[in-house]
Design a protein around this motif. Structure first.
Motif, PDB file in Angstrom:
ATOM      1  N   PHE A  60       0.996  -0.956  -0.182  1.00  0.00           N
ATOM      2  CA  PHE A  60       0.300   0.068  -0.143  1.00  0.00           C
ATOM      3  C   PHE A  60       0.664   1.237   0.292  1.00  0.00           C
ATOM      4  O   PHE A  60       0.607   2.139  -0.918  1.00  0.00           O
ATOM      5  CB  PHE A  60      -0.828  -0.322   1.829  1.00  0.00           C
ATOM      6  N   GLU A  61       1.819   1.571   1.061  1.00  0.00           N
ATOM      7  CA  GLU A  61       2.942   2.613   0.863  1.00  0.00           C
ATOM      8  C   GLU A  61       3.378   2.413   0.149  1.00  0.00           C
ATOM      9  O   GLU A  61       4.585   3.690  -0.092  1.00  0.00           O
ATOM     10  CB  GLU A  61       3.365   2.383   2.433  1.00  0.00           C
TER      11      GLU A  61
ATOM     12  N   LEU B 205      -2.759  12.549  -2.921  1.00  0.00           N
ATOM     13  CA  LEU B 205      -1.672  11.839  -2.918  1.00  0.00           C
ATOM     14  C   LEU B 205      -1.607  11.306  -1.343  1.00  0.00           C
ATOM     15  O   LEU B 205      -2.697  11.154   0.100  1.00  0.00           O
ATOM     16  CB  LEU B 205      -0.319  13.022  -2.750  1.00  0.00           C
ATOM     17  N   LEU B 206      -1.087   9.708  -1.303  1.00  0.00           N
ATOM     18  CA  LEU B 206      -0.946   9.275   0.787  1.00  0.00           C
ATOM     19  C   LEU B 206      -0.285  10.213   1.567  1.00  0.00           C
ATOM     20  O   LEU B 206      -0.644   9.474   2.367  1.00  0.00           O
ATOM     21  CB  LEU B 206      -0.515   8.097  -0.163  1.00  0.00           C
ATOM     22  N   GLY B 207       1.281  10.156   1.008  1.00  0.00           N
ATOM     23  CA  GLY B 207       2.299  11.013   1.278  1.00  0.00           C
ATOM     24  C   GLY B 207       2.931   9.278   2.097  1.00  0.00           C
ATOM     25  O   GLY B 207       2.333   8.740   2.042  1.00  0.00           O
ATOM     26  N   ALA B 208       3.876   9.754   2.911  1.00  0.00           N
ATOM     27  CA  ALA B 208       4.769   9.228   3.784  1.00  0.00           C
ATOM     28  C   ALA B 208       4.113   8.708   4.653  1.00  0.00           C
ATOM     29  O   ALA B 208       3.590   9.042   5.423  1.00  0.00           O
ATOM     30  CB  ALA B 208       6.187  10.339   4.187  1.00  0.00           C
ATOM     31  N   LYS B 209       4.195   6.932   4.512  1.00  0.00           N
ATOM     32  CA  LYS B 209       4.014   5.981   5.887  1.00  0.00           C
ATOM     33  C   LYS B 209       1.947   6.957   5.714  1.00  0.00           C
ATOM     34  O   LYS B 209       1.490   6.430   7.187  1.00  0.00           O
ATOM     35  CB  LYS B 209       4.211   6.287   7.505  1.00  0.00           C
ATOM     36  N   SER B 210       1.351   6.612   4.655  1.00  0.00           N
ATOM     37  CA  SER B 210      -0.324   7.886   4.549  1.00  0.00           C
ATOM     38  C   SER B 210      -0.932   8.202   5.807  1.00  0.00           C
ATOM     39  O   SER B 210      -1.722   8.450   6.066  1.00  0.00           O
ATOM     40  CB  SER B 210      -0.879   5.611   4.566  1.00  0.00           C
ATOM     41  N   GLN B 211       0.344   9.130   5.480  1.00  0.00           N
ATOM     42  CA  GLN B 211       0.473  10.380   6.499  1.00  0.00           C
ATOM     43  C   GLN B 211      -1.114  10.966   6.046  1.00  0.00           C
ATOM     44  O   GLN B 211      -1.675  11.327   6.946  1.00  0.00           O
ATOM     45  CB  GLN B 211       1.169  11.194   6.766  1.00  0.00           C
TER      46      GLN B 211
ATOM     47  N   GLY C  52       1.255   1.337  13.773  1.00  0.00           N
ATOM     48  CA  GLY C  52       1.849   0.306  13.290  1.00  0.00           C
ATOM     49  C   GLY C  52       0.398  -1.297  11.965  1.00  0.00           C
ATOM     50  O   GLY C  52       0.604  -1.901  11.482  1.00  0.00           O
ATOM     51  N   TYR C  53      -0.656   0.046  12.435  1.00  0.00           N
ATOM     52  CA  TYR C  53      -2.086  -0.938  11.748  1.00  0.00           C
ATOM     53  C   TYR C  53      -1.441  -0.851   9.991  1.00  0.00           C
ATOM     54  O   TYR C  53      -1.577   0.215   9.893  1.00  0.00           O
ATOM     55  CB  TYR C  53      -3.001  -0.140  12.733  1.00  0.00           C
ATOM     56  N   ASN C  54      -2.399  -1.672   9.550  1.00  0.00           N
ATOM     57  CA  ASN C  54      -2.497  -1.536   8.110  1.00  0.00           C
ATOM     58  C   ASN C  54      -3.482   0.263   8.035  1.00  0.00           C
ATOM     59  O   ASN C  54      -4.602  -0.147   8.130  1.00  0.00           O
ATOM     60  CB  ASN C  54      -3.078  -2.182   7.089  1.00  0.00           C
ATOM     61  N   PRO C  55      -2.980   0.982   7.372  1.00  0.00           N
ATOM     62  CA  PRO C  55      -3.600   1.940   6.949  1.00  0.00           C
ATOM     63  C   PRO C  55      -4.563   1.593   6.046  1.00  0.00           C
ATOM     64  O   PRO C  55      -5.757   1.630   5.855  1.00  0.00           O
ATOM     65  CB  PRO C  55      -2.910   2.813   6.379  1.00  0.00           C
ATOM     66  N   ALA C  56      -4.401   0.585   4.671  1.00  0.00           N
ATOM     67  CA  ALA C  56      -5.730   0.045   4.178  1.00  0.00           C
ATOM     68  C   ALA C  56      -6.390  -0.542   4.705  1.00  0.00           C
ATOM     69  O   ALA C  56      -7.862  -0.408   4.051  1.00  0.00           O
ATOM     70  CB  ALA C  56      -4.645  -0.634   3.077  1.00  0.00           C
ATOM     71  N   ALA C  57      -5.903  -1.081   5.810  1.00  0.00           N
ATOM     72  CA  ALA C  57      -7.656  -1.708   5.946  1.00  0.00           C
ATOM     73  C   ALA C  57      -8.065  -1.204   7.170  1.00  0.00           C
ATOM     74  O   ALA C  57      -9.243  -1.216   7.508  1.00  0.00           O
ATOM     75  CB  ALA C  57      -6.526  -3.578   7.575  1.00  0.00           C
ATOM     76  N   TRP C  58      -7.306  -0.324   7.861  1.00  0.00           N
ATOM     77  CA  TRP C  58      -7.833   0.918   8.561  1.00  0.00           C
ATOM     78  C   TRP C  58      -9.318   1.526   7.537  1.00  0.00           C
ATOM     79  O   TRP C  58     -10.391   2.170   8.691  1.00  0.00           O
ATOM     80  CB  TRP C  58      -6.835   1.687   9.513  1.00  0.00           C
ATOM     81  N   MET C  59      -8.303   2.155   6.698  1.00  0.00           N
ATOM     82  CA  MET C  59      -9.334   3.084   5.640  1.00  0.00           C
ATOM     83  C   MET C  59     -10.868   2.104   5.144  1.00  0.00           C
ATOM     84  O   MET C  59     -12.084   2.701   5.617  1.00  0.00           O
ATOM     85  CB  MET C  59      -8.887   3.902   4.545  1.00  0.00           C
ATOM     86  N   LEU C  60     -10.465   1.378   5.378  1.00  0.00           N
ATOM     87  CA  LEU C  60     -11.532   0.315   4.951  1.00  0.00           C
ATOM     88  C   LEU C  60     -12.262  -0.026   6.079  1.00  0.00           C
ATOM     89  O   LEU C  60     -13.830  -0.215   5.666  1.00  0.00           O
ATOM     90  CB  LEU C  60     -11.514  -1.168   4.469  1.00  0.00           C
ATOM     91  N   GLU C  61     -12.291  -0.040   7.422  1.00  0.00           N
ATOM     92  CA  GLU C  61     -13.404   0.010   8.119  1.00  0.00           C
ATOM     93  C   GLU C  61     -13.529   1.374   8.624  1.00  0.00           C
ATOM     94  O   GLU C  61     -14.941   0.996   9.378  1.00  0.00           O
ATOM     95  CB  GLU C  61     -12.117  -0.311   9.897  1.00  0.00           C
ATOM     96  N   VAL C  62     -13.033   2.541   8.655  1.00  0.00           N
ATOM     97  CA  VAL C  62     -13.867   3.912   8.903  1.00  0.00           C
ATOM     98  C   VAL C  62     -15.068   4.185   8.290  1.00  0.00           C
ATOM     99  O   VAL C  62     -15.252   5.014   8.604  1.00  0.00           O
ATOM    100  CB  VAL C  62     -12.893   4.805   9.629  1.00  0.00           C
TER     101      VAL C  62
END
Length: 135
Positions: free
Chosen positions: A26-27, A46-52, A70-80
């Motif tokens: 993802f990153e 843009l995702l930005g560094a470390k998806s910031q 440390g959580y996967n940003p792809a999984a997090w964005m799907l959850e939220v």
């Protein structure tokens, strides 16, 4: 992903579709176009560094829980942005995007790119078809 990046370095634009990629994959991307069911745009940018940049955007939704380190940003964005989370928060992710500064910047950028430069001439062709009927 190294192969994809090497192709990118040749100057080609690459469009990939992934469902919940690992954090490393993802990153490795620069930009994201994220849509929800029905084709509604949730995020484009843009995702930005470390998806910031992505994380900051979604943390701007009132009530969204901050991402755990440390959580996967792809999984997090799907959850939220899931329908159940939208229902709990009383928020429509697509509407949040539509009202965002990022959406307005993207819209303005598209409008700028859509206008021809001053020295551009209209396309004109000597004939209706590229070849005559006999050819």
């Amino acid at each position: 992903m190294r192969i994809v990046r090497n192709i990118l370095y040749t100057g080609c634009t690459i469009v990939c579709t992934f469902h919940q990629p690992s954090t490393n994959i993802f990153e490795s991307f620069d930009e994201l176009l994220f849509m929800k069911h029905g084709g509604w745009l949730i995020y484009a940018g843009l995702l930005g560094a470390k998806s910031q940049k992505l994380v900051k955007f979604f943390e701007g939704i009132e009530g969204v829980q901050k991402i755990v380190s440390g959580y996967n940003p792809a999984a997090w964005m799907l959850e939220v942005t899931s329908p159940s989370e939208e229902c709990c928060l009383g928020v429509d992710s697509a509407e949040f995007n539509w009202r965002s500064r990022l959406f307005q910047e993207n819209r303005q950028f598209i409008e700028t790119l859509s206008k021809p430069s001053i020295d551009t001439k209209d396309l004109s062709f000597p004939a209706k078809y590229s070849k005559s009927f006999l050819n």
